[in-house]
Write a protein that holds these residues in place. Structure first.
Motif, short mmCIF file in Angstrom:
data_model
loop_
_atom_site.label_atom_id
_atom_site.label_comp_id
_atom_site.label_asym_id
_atom_site.label_seq_id
_atom_site.Cartn_x
_atom_site.Cartn_y
_atom_site.Cartn_z
N VAL A 195 26.49 42.01 31.06
CA VAL A 195 27.37 43.17 31.19
C VAL A 195 28.77 42.64 31.50
O VAL A 195 28.94 41.78 32.37
CB VAL A 195 26.89 44.10 32.33
CG1 VAL A 195 27.83 45.29 32.48
CG2 VAL A 195 25.47 44.58 32.06
N THR A 196 29.77 43.13 30.77
CA THR A 196 31.13 42.62 30.97
C THR A 196 32.07 43.74 31.42
O THR A 196 31.80 44.92 31.20
CB THR A 196 31.72 42.05 29.65
OG1 THR A 196 31.93 43.13 28.74
CG2 THR A 196 30.79 41.01 29.03
N SER A 197 33.17 43.33 32.02
CA SER A 197 34.24 44.28 32.31
C SER A 197 34.94 44.64 30.99
O SER A 197 34.72 43.98 29.97
CB SER A 197 35.23 43.68 33.31
OG SER A 197 35.67 42.42 32.86
N GLN A 219 35.15 40.00 34.29
CA GLN A 219 33.83 39.87 34.93
C GLN A 219 32.71 39.84 33.91
O GLN A 219 32.75 40.57 32.91
CB GLN A 219 33.57 41.07 35.85
CG GLN A 219 34.38 41.06 37.12
CD GLN A 219 33.97 42.21 38.03
OE1 GLN A 219 33.44 43.23 37.57
NE2 GLN A 219 34.22 42.05 39.31
N ASN A 268 28.32 39.83 34.23
CA ASN A 268 27.11 39.77 35.06
C ASN A 268 25.91 39.59 34.15
O ASN A 268 25.75 40.34 33.19
CB ASN A 268 26.95 41.07 35.86
CG ASN A 268 27.99 41.20 36.96
OD1 ASN A 268 28.73 40.24 37.23
ND2 ASN A 268 28.04 42.35 37.59
N ASN A 283 26.76 36.01 38.24
CA ASN A 283 27.90 36.93 38.26
C ASN A 283 29.18 36.09 38.23
O ASN A 283 29.42 35.29 39.12
CB ASN A 283 27.89 37.80 39.52
CG ASN A 283 26.79 38.83 39.48
OD1 ASN A 283 25.99 38.86 38.53
ND2 ASN A 283 26.75 39.68 40.49
C1 LIG Z 1 29.06 42.53 38.59
O1 LIG Z 1 28.40 42.46 39.83
C2 LIG Z 1 29.26 42.62 40.93
C3 LIG Z 1 28.44 42.37 42.21
O2 LIG Z 1 27.21 43.01 42.16
C4 LIG Z 1 29.85 44.01 40.90
O3 LIG Z 1 30.75 44.19 42.00
C5 LIG Z 1 30.63 44.17 39.60
O4 LIG Z 1 31.15 45.49 39.49
C6 LIG Z 1 29.73 43.88 38.41
N1 LIG Z 1 30.57 43.87 37.23
C7 LIG Z 1 30.23 44.47 36.10
C8 LIG Z 1 31.17 44.34 34.95
O5 LIG Z 1 29.21 45.10 35.98
#
Ligand SMILES: *[C@@H]1O[C@H](CO)[C@@H](O)[C@H](O)[C@H]1NC(C)=O
Ligand SMILES: *[C@@H]1O[C@H](CO)[C@@H](O)[C@H](O)[C@H]1NC(C)=O
Ligand SMILES: *[C@@H]1O[C@H](CO)[C@@H](O)[C@H](O)[C@H]1NC(C)=O
Ligand SMILES: *[C@@H]1O[C@H](CO)[C@@H](O)[C@H](O)[C@H]1NC(C)=O
Ligand SMILES: *[C@@H]1O[C@H](CO)[C@@H](O)[C@H](O)[C@H]1NC(C)=O
Ligand SMILES: *[C@@H]1O[C@H](CO)[C@@H](O)[C@H](O)[C@H]1NC(C)=O
Length: 274
Positions: free
Chosen positions: A35-37, A53, A55, A84
């Motif tokens: 999962v990406t930003s 980001q 994950n 992450n």
């Molecule tokens: C990735 O995980 C972190 C910590 O659980 C969270 O704060 C963040 O929003 C997540 N990022 C995405 C893009 O899902």
């Protein structure tokens, strides 16, 4: 419990029901999920800092390490053993735009990655201010840019201050476009048509930029000018000397002795000088 120990029909049906519970090579359900930003658009320069980001949300293999790449090149000091991942860009500029990947390496399994695009309007970072050539020679002008997505390039020439797209009726214009580079060559320069202001324009989905190169074309005779100058000086000198002599002679006629002596001295001197 292991998928490989079950009869294949049962394994298949269990796979269809329970998905990723049964890891096996080549099964789409078992591919790591990332999962990406969201994509980033840099609108000001410099802009407020951004954080990319990734994950790893579903994974059946042992992670060995992960890192970030930009345009396919690994970013130094981003290698970690973390599912992450974060990458922070401080004060992003157009040159920070590009295709970023987070890459995960696993023990005994293919690596996986996800893409985050960081976009910015083109910024032209290199060009010639002017190009000076002789007629008949070739001119080469170029522009290079930063900014992602890579721009479409257009060359125009200013006619009465208005940029007009180049027409290639003479077949002397050659344009080479690369992703972040464009080159305009004009062969066999014509002194009447070619001098002027040439504009390269880079446009992508975020914005556009353009810069101007001034092309000057000198006449064939231009390199001869210093020589012609010296030649003209010599001619003028000779004319002055001839006129001076012609004027002097009639004056000298009445006075025979002085005139003769004077001329005798004068002539050898003139010869050694020339
Ligand atoms: C990735 O995980 C972190 C910590 O659980 C969270 O704060 C963040 O929003 C997540 N990022 C995405 C893009 O899902
Ligand atoms: C990375 O972390 C995972 C989970 O903590 C661990 O199982 C694995 O051995 C680590 N890999 C390396 C190369 O340290
Ligand atoms: C990301 O994955 C694709 C498809 O597997 C691959 O072609 C590409 O080279 C990978 N990119 C990086 C930066 O690892
Ligand atoms: C202009 O014409 C020449 C000769 O036909 C060709 O080689 C060149 O690619 C053309 N240039 C452009 C910009 O279309
Ligand atoms: C332009 O693109 C090439 C290949 O796509 C790349 O190697 C080069 O670093 C880029 N240059 C700039 C200034 O972005
Ligand atoms: C570049 O060309 C595009 C398309 O013709 C135009 O919309 C844009 O205004 C131009 N940009 C600049 C900076 O001249």
């Amino acid at each position: 419990m292991s998928g490989s120990s079950l009869p294949s029909a049962l394994a298949l049906s269990l796979l269809l029901v329970s998905g990723s519970l049964f890891p096996g090579p080549g099964a789409a359900q078992n591919e790591p999920r990332i999962v990406t930003s969201e994509e980033v658009i840099i609108r000001e320069s410099p802009a407020p800092s951004v954080t990319l980001q990734c994950n790893l949300t579903s994974n059946s293999h042992t992670l060995t390490y992960s890192y970030w790449t930009k345009n396919g090149v690994e970013l130094t000091a981003t290698r970690k053993n973390a599912s992450n991942m974060e990458y922070r860009i401080n004060k992003p500029r157009a040159e920070d735009s590009g295709e970023y990947h987070c890459v995960y390496h696993f023990l005994n399994a293919p690596k996986a990655n996800a893409t985050i695009e960081v976009k910015a309007a083109p910024d032209i970072t290199g060009h010639k201010r002017s190009e000076n050539k002789n007629e008949g020679q070739d001119a080469v002008m170029y522009c290079k840019s930063v900014g992602y997505p890579h721009p479409e390039w257009i060359w125009r020439k200013k006619e009465n201050g208005m940029p007009v797209e180049i027409v290639n009726t003479s077949g002397r214009f050659i344009i080479i476009n690369r992703e972040n580079y464009t080159e305009l060559s004009i062969t066999n320069l014509q002194i009447t048509e070619d001098p002027g202001e040439y504009e390269c324009n880079a446009t992508n989905s975020i914005g556009s930029a353009s810069v101007v190169t001034i092309l000057r074309v000198r006449s064939h005779l231009a390199p001869l000018w210093p020589f012609l100058g010296i030649l003209a000086e010599i001619i003028i000198l000779v004319v002055i000397i001839v006129v001076y002599e012609k004027r002097k002679r009639p004056d000298e006629v009445p006075d025979d002795k002085n005139g003769g002596e004077h001329l005798m001295h004068y002539h050898p001197q003139f010869k050694t000088d020339s």
